[in-house]
Design a protein around this motif. Sequence first.
Motif, PDB file in Angstrom:
ATOM      1  N   ASP A 109       0.808  -1.375   0.174  1.00  0.00           N
ATOM      2  CA  ASP A 109      -0.047  -0.094  -0.012  1.00  0.00           C
ATOM      3  C   ASP A 109       0.940   1.207   0.074  1.00  0.00           C
ATOM      4  O   ASP A 109       0.644   2.252  -0.576  1.00  0.00           O
ATOM      5  N   ALA A 110       1.720   1.286   0.905  1.00  0.00           N
ATOM      6  CA  ALA A 110       2.949   2.457   0.743  1.00  0.00           C
ATOM      7  C   ALA A 110       3.380   2.779  -0.443  1.00  0.00           C
ATOM      8  O   ALA A 110       3.676   3.799  -0.769  1.00  0.00           O
ATOM      9  N   GLY A 111       3.787   1.966  -1.325  1.00  0.00           N
ATOM     10  CA  GLY A 111       4.230   1.962  -2.508  1.00  0.00           C
ATOM     11  C   GLY A 111       3.149   2.818  -3.574  1.00  0.00           C
ATOM     12  O   GLY A 111       3.380   3.848  -4.285  1.00  0.00           O
ATOM     13  N   ALA A 112       1.866   2.120  -3.479  1.00  0.00           N
ATOM     14  CA  ALA A 112       0.933   3.036  -4.106  1.00  0.00           C
ATOM     15  C   ALA A 112       0.553   4.324  -3.809  1.00  0.00           C
ATOM     16  O   ALA A 112       0.488   5.184  -4.444  1.00  0.00           O
ATOM     17  N   ILE A 113       0.758   4.670  -2.460  1.00  0.00           N
ATOM     18  CA  ILE A 113       0.369   5.848  -2.215  1.00  0.00           C
ATOM     19  C   ILE A 113       1.638   6.788  -2.262  1.00  0.00           C
ATOM     20  O   ILE A 113       1.303   8.006  -2.654  1.00  0.00           O
ATOM     21  N   ASP A 114       2.484   6.252  -2.183  1.00  0.00           N
ATOM     22  CA  ASP A 114       3.890   6.984  -2.484  1.00  0.00           C
ATOM     23  C   ASP A 114       3.918   7.614  -3.919  1.00  0.00           C
ATOM     24  O   ASP A 114       4.176   8.779  -4.305  1.00  0.00           O
ATOM     25  N   CYS A 115       3.424   6.842  -4.757  1.00  0.00           N
ATOM     26  CA  CYS A 115       3.236   7.005  -6.392  1.00  0.00           C
ATOM     27  C   CYS A 115       2.252   8.237  -6.410  1.00  0.00           C
ATOM     28  O   CYS A 115       2.540   8.929  -7.370  1.00  0.00           O
ATOM     29  N   ILE A 116       1.340   8.042  -5.815  1.00  0.00           N
ATOM     30  CA  ILE A 116       0.386   9.066  -6.018  1.00  0.00           C
ATOM     31  C   ILE A 116       0.601  10.409  -5.565  1.00  0.00           C
ATOM     32  O   ILE A 116       0.592  11.465  -6.191  1.00  0.00           O
ATOM     33  N   ILE A 117       1.382  10.307  -4.338  1.00  0.00           N
ATOM     34  CA  ILE A 117       1.757  11.723  -3.863  1.00  0.00           C
ATOM     35  C   ILE A 117       2.954  12.302  -4.660  1.00  0.00           C
ATOM     36  O   ILE A 117       2.919  13.239  -5.187  1.00  0.00           O
ATOM     37  N   ARG A 118       3.774  11.140  -5.178  1.00  0.00           N
ATOM     38  CA  ARG A 118       4.891  11.796  -6.047  1.00  0.00           C
ATOM     39  C   ARG A 118       4.558  12.505  -7.086  1.00  0.00           C
ATOM     40  O   ARG A 118       5.378  13.157  -7.855  1.00  0.00           O
ATOM     41  N   HIS A 119       3.683  12.050  -7.950  1.00  0.00           N
ATOM     42  CA  HIS A 119       3.277  12.264  -9.235  1.00  0.00           C
ATOM     43  C   HIS A 119       2.166  13.565  -9.036  1.00  0.00           C
ATOM     44  O   HIS A 119       1.683  14.149 -10.188  1.00  0.00           O
ATOM     45  N   LEU A 120       1.874  14.093  -7.999  1.00  0.00           N
ATOM     46  CA  LEU A 120       0.993  15.438  -7.791  1.00  0.00           C
ATOM     47  C   LEU A 120       1.739  16.458  -8.665  1.00  0.00           C
ATOM     48  O   LEU A 120       3.023  16.737  -8.421  1.00  0.00           O
ATOM     49  N   PRO A 121       1.038  17.321  -9.413  1.00  0.00           N
ATOM     50  CA  PRO A 121       1.597  18.544  -9.967  1.00  0.00           C
ATOM     51  C   PRO A 121       1.848  19.319  -8.991  1.00  0.00           C
ATOM     52  O   PRO A 121       1.021  19.741  -8.053  1.00  0.00           O
ATOM     53  N   ALA A 122       3.038  20.124  -9.234  1.00  0.00           N
ATOM     54  CA  ALA A 122       3.472  21.258  -8.192  1.00  0.00           C
ATOM     55  C   ALA A 122       2.437  22.290  -8.262  1.00  0.00           C
ATOM     56  O   ALA A 122       2.344  23.095  -7.227  1.00  0.00           O
ATOM     57  N   ASP A 123       2.069  22.822  -9.484  1.00  0.00           N
ATOM     58  CA  ASP A 123       1.357  23.925  -9.842  1.00  0.00           C
ATOM     59  C   ASP A 123      -0.289  23.853  -9.769  1.00  0.00           C
ATOM     60  O   ASP A 123      -1.228  24.371 -10.296  1.00  0.00           O
ATOM     61  N   ARG A 124      -0.726  22.780  -8.820  1.00  0.00           N
ATOM     62  CA  ARG A 124      -1.991  22.398  -8.721  1.00  0.00           C
ATOM     63  C   ARG A 124      -2.872  23.466  -8.046  1.00  0.00           C
ATOM     64  O   ARG A 124      -2.345  24.074  -7.447  1.00  0.00           O
ATOM     65  N   PRO A 125      -4.151  23.513  -8.344  1.00  0.00           N
ATOM     66  CA  PRO A 125      -5.071  24.562  -7.802  1.00  0.00           C
ATOM     67  C   PRO A 125      -5.541  24.466  -6.560  1.00  0.00           C
ATOM     68  O   PRO A 125      -5.317  23.267  -5.997  1.00  0.00           O
ATOM     69  N   THR A 126      -6.050  25.376  -5.888  1.00  0.00           N
ATOM     70  CA  THR A 126      -6.622  24.975  -4.352  1.00  0.00           C
ATOM     71  C   THR A 126      -8.255  24.764  -4.357  1.00  0.00           C
ATOM     72  O   THR A 126      -8.736  24.548  -3.393  1.00  0.00           O
ATOM     73  N   SER A 127      -8.867  24.869  -5.637  1.00  0.00           N
ATOM     74  CA  SER A 127     -10.354  24.545  -5.559  1.00  0.00           C
ATOM     75  C   SER A 127     -10.472  24.127  -7.065  1.00  0.00           C
ATOM     76  O   SER A 127      -9.914  24.590  -8.005  1.00  0.00           O
ATOM     77  N   PRO A 128     -11.596  23.403  -7.110  1.00  0.00           N
ATOM     78  CA  PRO A 128     -12.102  22.838  -8.372  1.00  0.00           C
ATOM     79  C   PRO A 128     -12.474  24.118  -9.326  1.00  0.00           C
ATOM     80  O   PRO A 128     -13.089  25.104  -8.413  1.00  0.00           O
ATOM     81  N   PRO A 129     -12.503  24.221 -10.246  1.00  0.00           N
ATOM     82  CA  PRO A 129     -13.174  25.238 -11.171  1.00  0.00           C
ATOM     83  C   PRO A 129     -14.642  25.366 -11.064  1.00  0.00           C
ATOM     84  O   PRO A 129     -15.500  24.168 -11.098  1.00  0.00           O
ATOM     85  N   GLY A 130     -15.378  26.399 -10.701  1.00  0.00           N
ATOM     86  CA  GLY A 130     -16.672  26.668 -10.700  1.00  0.00           C
ATOM     87  C   GLY A 130     -17.215  26.118  -9.447  1.00  0.00           C
ATOM     88  O   GLY A 130     -18.441  25.969  -9.184  1.00  0.00           O
ATOM     89  N   GLY A 131     -16.776  25.625  -8.431  1.00  0.00           N
ATOM     90  CA  GLY A 131     -17.105  24.981  -7.273  1.00  0.00           C
ATOM     91  C   GLY A 131     -16.391  24.928  -6.167  1.00  0.00           C
ATOM     92  O   GLY A 131     -15.248  25.278  -6.281  1.00  0.00           O
ATOM     93  N   LYS A 132     -16.894  24.493  -5.107  1.00  0.00           N
ATOM     94  CA  LYS A 132     -16.042  24.730  -3.758  1.00  0.00           C
ATOM     95  C   LYS A 132     -16.068  23.027  -3.450  1.00  0.00           C
ATOM     96  O   LYS A 132     -17.012  22.164  -3.628  1.00  0.00           O
ATOM     97  N   LEU A 133     -15.025  22.699  -2.766  1.00  0.00           N
ATOM     98  CA  LEU A 133     -14.677  21.568  -2.380  1.00  0.00           C
ATOM     99  C   LEU A 133     -15.361  21.517  -0.855  1.00  0.00           C
ATOM    100  O   LEU A 133     -15.543  22.270   0.037  1.00  0.00           O
ATOM    101  N   LEU A 134     -15.971  20.226  -0.683  1.00  0.00           N
ATOM    102  CA  LEU A 134     -16.763  19.967   0.550  1.00  0.00           C
ATOM    103  C   LEU A 134     -15.536  19.600   1.695  1.00  0.00           C
ATOM    104  O   LEU A 134     -14.721  18.843   1.404  1.00  0.00           O
TER     105      LEU A 134
END
Length: 134
Positions: A109-134
């Motif tokens: 599981d740690a390997g899968a989670i590490d990969c998900i985190i490692r491939h996060l874009p550095a310039d990702r937004p803080t909220s989805p377009p046109g909506g708020k995150l719950l």
Amino acid sequence: MPDTTSRWRLLQAAAAASIAMALAACAPDSVRNIEAKGFNAYLDSLKTACPNMVIGNNNISQWLADNGNSGDDDYVYWLDQTSRLYYKRISPAQYRTSVSGALGAGKRDAGAIDCIIRHLPADRPTSPPGGKLL
């Protein structure tokens, strides 16, 4: 008047329907918001960047290959937490704790989670377009 068994089944069906509606209402904006192109592209990138991802008994790679055609509660939870991670609502450490705690904890599981985190874009937004995150 229905017998006790019939009433119990009706009660179970009503409870299941209520839970399903609550989960749909709590679905991440990535599910409800077709404008979430960045998040959807991130999920698509995980298909090749992180092949064979398994967390607990859940095959994340299969969920992604099926394009989310799963009514599985674990899938909904994983997608919600991954959306929160992507939109910087939770930290990578919080993501790791929440996902491994809910779906499974182990070396694989740690390997899968590490990969998900490692491939996060550095310039990702803080909220989805046109909506708020719950």
